[in-house]
Scaffold this motif. Structure first.
Motif, PDB file in Angstrom:
ATOM      1  N   ALA A  16       0.821  -1.247   0.027  1.00 49.74           N
ATOM      2  CA  ALA A  16      -0.142   0.054  -0.047  1.00 49.74           C
ATOM      3  C   ALA A  16       0.840   1.226  -0.163  1.00 49.74           C
ATOM      4  CB  ALA A  16      -0.954  -0.095   1.328  1.00 49.74           C
ATOM      5  N   PRO A  17       0.547   2.118  -0.919  1.00 47.18           N
ATOM      6  CA  PRO A  17       1.212   3.448  -0.870  1.00 47.18           C
ATOM      7  C   PRO A  17       0.970   4.475   0.306  1.00 47.18           C
ATOM      8  CG  PRO A  17      -0.276   3.580  -2.499  1.00 47.18           C
ATOM      9  CD  PRO A  17      -0.311   2.197  -2.179  1.00 47.18           C
ATOM     10  N   THR A  18       1.659   5.199   0.542  1.00 48.41           N
ATOM     11  CA  THR A  18       1.300   6.137   1.864  1.00 48.41           C
ATOM     12  C   THR A  18       0.049   6.766   1.648  1.00 48.41           C
ATOM     13  OG1 THR A  18       3.720   6.540   2.157  1.00 48.41           O
ATOM     14  CG2 THR A  18       2.345   7.975   3.340  1.00 48.41           C
ATOM     15  N   GLN A  19      -0.309   7.243   0.343  1.00 50.98           N
ATOM     16  CA  GLN A  19      -1.611   7.984   0.078  1.00 50.98           C
ATOM     17  C   GLN A  19      -2.569   7.283   0.152  1.00 50.98           C
ATOM     18  OE1 GLN A  19       1.150   7.730  -1.805  1.00 50.98           O
ATOM     19  NE2 GLN A  19       1.914   9.536  -2.442  1.00 50.98           N
ATOM     20  N   GLU A  20      -2.604   5.881   0.523  1.00 53.02           N
ATOM     21  CA  GLU A  20      -4.097   4.977   0.766  1.00 53.02           C
ATOM     22  C   GLU A  20      -4.515   5.699   2.219  1.00 53.02           C
ATOM     23  OE1 GLU A  20      -4.935   1.337  -0.140  1.00 53.02           O
ATOM     24  OE2 GLU A  20      -3.270   0.928  -1.326  1.00 53.02           O
ATOM     25  N   ASN A  36       2.371  -2.437   7.630  1.00 56.32           N
ATOM     26  CA  ASN A  36       1.384  -2.454   8.961  1.00 56.32           C
ATOM     27  C   ASN A  36       1.595  -0.906   9.504  1.00 56.32           C
ATOM     28  OD1 ASN A  36       0.497  -4.851   9.110  1.00 56.32           O
ATOM     29  ND2 ASN A  36       1.822  -5.719  10.671  1.00 56.32           N
ATOM     30  N   ALA A  37       2.565  -0.178   9.355  1.00 55.79           N
ATOM     31  CA  ALA A  37       2.546   1.184   9.921  1.00 55.79           C
ATOM     32  C   ALA A  37       1.541   2.030   9.404  1.00 55.79           C
ATOM     33  CB  ALA A  37       3.957   1.622   9.554  1.00 55.79           C
ATOM     34  N   LEU A  38       1.313   1.808   8.062  1.00 58.35           N
ATOM     35  CA  LEU A  38       0.129   2.675   7.323  1.00 58.35           C
ATOM     36  C   LEU A  38      -1.150   2.263   7.782  1.00 58.35           C
ATOM     37  CD1 LEU A  38       1.555   3.030   3.930  1.00 58.35           C
ATOM     38  CD2 LEU A  38       2.095   4.577   5.877  1.00 58.35           C
ATOM     39  N   ALA A  39      -1.307   0.801   8.164  1.00 57.85           N
ATOM     40  CA  ALA A  39      -2.437   0.221   8.578  1.00 57.85           C
ATOM     41  C   ALA A  39      -2.953   0.622   9.662  1.00 57.85           C
ATOM     42  CB  ALA A  39      -2.442  -1.346   8.178  1.00 57.85           C
ATOM     43  N   TYR A  94       3.649   4.648  14.890  1.00 59.64           N
ATOM     44  CA  TYR A  94       5.082   5.317  15.238  1.00 59.64           C
ATOM     45  C   TYR A  94       6.445   4.152  15.505  1.00 59.64           C
ATOM     46  CZ  TYR A  94       8.431   8.324  17.323  1.00 59.64           C
ATOM     47  OH  TYR A  94       9.807   8.784  17.685  1.00 59.64           O
ATOM     48  N   ALA A  95       5.832   3.181  16.294  1.00 58.45           N
ATOM     49  CA  ALA A  95       7.109   1.974  16.474  1.00 58.45           C
ATOM     50  C   ALA A  95       7.279   1.340  15.278  1.00 58.45           C
ATOM     51  CB  ALA A  95       6.371   1.271  17.758  1.00 58.45           C
ATOM     52  N   LEU A  96       6.351   1.020  14.330  1.00 61.81           N
ATOM     53  CA  LEU A  96       6.635   0.347  13.397  1.00 61.81           C
ATOM     54  C   LEU A  96       7.253   1.476  12.202  1.00 61.81           C
ATOM     55  CD1 LEU A  96       3.485  -1.598  12.847  1.00 61.81           C
ATOM     56  CD2 LEU A  96       5.547  -2.651  13.547  1.00 61.81           C
ATOM     57  N   ALA A  97       6.713   2.432  12.117  1.00 64.30           N
ATOM     58  CA  ALA A  97       7.719   3.490  11.227  1.00 64.30           C
ATOM     59  C   ALA A  97       9.152   3.858  11.728  1.00 64.30           C
ATOM     60  CB  ALA A  97       7.011   4.933  11.170  1.00 64.30           C
ATOM     61  N   ALA A 135       8.971   6.698   5.954  1.00 59.88           N
ATOM     62  CA  ALA A 135       9.020   6.329   7.321  1.00 59.88           C
ATOM     63  C   ALA A 135       9.471   7.554   8.233  1.00 59.88           C
ATOM     64  CB  ALA A 135       9.729   5.057   7.508  1.00 59.88           C
ATOM     65  N   ASP A 136      10.709   8.066   7.726  1.00 54.76           N
ATOM     66  CA  ASP A 136      11.053   9.304   8.429  1.00 54.76           C
ATOM     67  C   ASP A 136      10.184  10.365   8.276  1.00 54.76           C
ATOM     68  OD1 ASP A 136      13.464  10.587   9.627  1.00 54.76           O
ATOM     69  OD2 ASP A 136      13.235  11.932   8.118  1.00 54.76           O
ATOM     70  N   GLU A 137       9.474  10.899   7.488  1.00 57.10           N
ATOM     71  CA  GLU A 137       8.395  11.685   7.260  1.00 57.10           C
ATOM     72  C   GLU A 137       7.461  11.359   8.217  1.00 57.10           C
ATOM     73  OE1 GLU A 137       7.311  12.096   3.366  1.00 57.10           O
ATOM     74  OE2 GLU A 137       9.242  13.011   2.816  1.00 57.10           O
ATOM     75  N   LEU A 138       6.718  10.007   8.278  1.00 57.82           N
ATOM     76  CA  LEU A 138       5.662   9.771   9.238  1.00 57.82           C
ATOM     77  C   LEU A 138       6.151   9.767  10.780  1.00 57.82           C
ATOM     78  CD1 LEU A 138       2.878   8.755   9.459  1.00 57.82           C
ATOM     79  CD2 LEU A 138       3.825   6.205   9.419  1.00 57.82           C
ATOM     80  N   THR A 139       7.396   9.452  10.839  1.00 54.76           N
ATOM     81  CA  THR A 139       7.960   9.763  12.282  1.00 54.76           C
ATOM     82  C   THR A 139       7.632  11.042  13.021  1.00 54.76           C
ATOM     83  OG1 THR A 139       9.868   9.427  11.727  1.00 54.76           O
ATOM     84  CG2 THR A 139       8.965   7.469  12.709  1.00 54.76           C
TER      85      THR A 139
END
Length: 456
Positions: free
Chosen positions: A88-92, A193-196, A207-210, A225-229
């Motif tokens: 899954a892309p981040t945009q989903e 899973n981080a996105l899910a 956050y932990a998975l990212a 992942a860096d941007e998401l954290t």
């Protein structure tokens, strides 16, 4: 931190079935099915739906079943398919809720999944096979499957010469240390899973998975992942709770157990042989009764079938024995890339090998393997094949067949050869068999008549 247990309770009713294109459903099996279950399901459904054999002809359904087996019947393609649902892309996450990954065995959501291949080894004196058992596992189910496959290998894998012990040790050790898995695939599923979990509002777990994904081999995943954290930190997530316990770590006790399992039996057998040799006698067991064992004459190449043939002086024989690996007569091998067959002749006599198609029995290739040597042919096209072999005292004047056979046999299991093509390479298969004479053995290959072996 009880993230995983908390997630199971809250998302228990909304889990993926690990079958994005319905291939497992097409064969009527679960994603946890092993290779034998897949093969059995395909054969039954193919027989019921094939236009040539079924009264209820359904070409479309048969094609769907065949397409499913083409993917699931090949371990590499099946592994790629099992992972394909989790890209899954981040945009989903901005447009819809996506489900976290579930273990293909217990069906529970697992925060840190892995796609793993374990191996079970089965030996039948003359043939040793390694059967893959694969799927997406949680750590708990992976440990159970590693133990189960290793115990099966311990019981059934040692009895092939010479590859049974080698494959058994390798498989038990490999299973005990986590099986075969790719780091890139593990990282892709962790990021998914981080996105899910983010889409479900589980910010701390996301956050932990990212944080784990920031070290991914895929630079795109690491960047996202860096941007998401940083985004989650600004949203109030506690960075001090950004590390999950690694459930995949192999303990010292577990590693020791698998090492003992791998080497205890060969050690015991070696000790028994040593003691036996010191006593100056050997025995072999038939149906629970022990009888003396007498070594055969060294000139006897193959004692398992019929009495050694005697070549009469007036029968012309081959003047020059063919070189090892020489093809005999016409063949249907491809000049392009194809599959390979390797034969190790551990018997005391020369052998002729024939490769036949399973259904028609047509000969694809015939070749010569000298005593105590290894020969290999290549260029075998895709298909299902059986391998036959025979020993004899001398070749006739054509140098392509024995004057009289000492014995002929057929490996009981047909093998499927499928070529896999990726964007960068063509992957073919190599079959490897060993012909090894076991005097007085009580397990034998499937004997065939001289007429069956010699037929065109």
């Amino acid at each position: 931190m009880p993230y995983e247990h908390q997630t199971r309770r809250e998302i228990e009713g909304n889990m993926s079935d690990n079958d994005p294109q319905g291939l497992y459903r097409a064969l009527g099996i679960q994603p946890s099915a092993n290779s034998d279950e897949i093969r059995t399901a395909y054969r039954k459904l193919a027989k019921d739906t094939h236009p040539d054999t079924s009264q209820d002809q359904n070409t479309e359904k048969f094609q769907k079943i065949a397409a499913a087996y083409e993917v699931l019947g090949n371990p590499l393609r099946r592994a790629a398919y099992d992972r394909s649902a989790y890209k899954a892309p981040t945009q989903e996450t901005q447009t819809k809720v996506i489900d976290p990954i579930c273990c293909s065995r217990c069906g529970q959501v697992t925060a840190q999944p892995r796609h793993i291949v374990f191996f079970r080894v089965y030996s039948f004196i003359f043939m040793t096979t390694r059967n893959p058992v694969q799927g997406i596992f949680c750590a708990s189910c992976a440990k159970k499957e590693a133990a189960r496959s290793s115990i099966i290998t311990l019981i059934a894998g040692w009895w092939g010469v010479p590859w049974g012990p080698l494959y058994s040790v390798g498989s038990i050790i490999g299973n005990g240390f986590g099986g075969q898995h790719k780091r890139s695939a593990d990282e892709a599923m962790i990021w998914y899973n981080a996105l899910a979990f983010l889409s479900h509002g589980h910010m701390q777990l996301s956050y932990a998975l990212a944080m784990q994904s920031k070290n991914a081999l895929d630079k795109e995943i690491a960047k996202n992942a860096d941007e998401l954290t940083r985004l989650l930190e600004r949203s109030g997530v506690d960075p001090k709770q950004g590390k999950l316990k690694n459930p995949w770590r192999t303990s010292v006790l577990s590693a020791t157990t698998y090492c003992l399992m791998a080497f205890a039996l060969p050690g015991a057998l070696a000790a028994a042989l040593f003691v036996d040799s010191q006593n100056g006698s050997r025995s072999t067991v038939y149906g629970g009764a022990t009888t003396p064992y007498v070594s055969p004459p060294k000139t006897a190449p193959y004692q398992q079938n019929v009495q050694k043939a005697v070549t009469t002086p007036d029968v012309p024989t081959c003047a020059n024995v063919p070189p090892n690996g020489q093809l005999l007569g016409p063949n249907r091998l491809s000049t392009a890339d194809g599959h390979a067959l390797e034969i190790r002749n551990g018997a005391g006599g020369n052998a002729i090998i024939k490769v036949r198609t399973e259904i028609s029995g047509a000969v694809v290739a015939t070749f010569f393997v000298r005593s105590n040597q290894t020969a290999r042919i290549s260029g075998i096209p895709d298909g299902r094949y059986k391998v036959q072999y025979a020993f004899g005292s001398a070749l006739d004047v054509s140098c392509q067949r024995f004057v009289e056979l000492n014995g002929a046999d057929e490996f009981p299991r047909a093998e499927t050869l499928n070529t896999e093509q990726t964007t960068t390479e063509i992957i073919t298969q190599v079959l490897s068999y060993t012909l090894y004479a076991v005097p007085g053995g009580n397990i034998r290959p499937q004997s065939i008549s001289a007429q069956d072996f010699e037929r065109p």
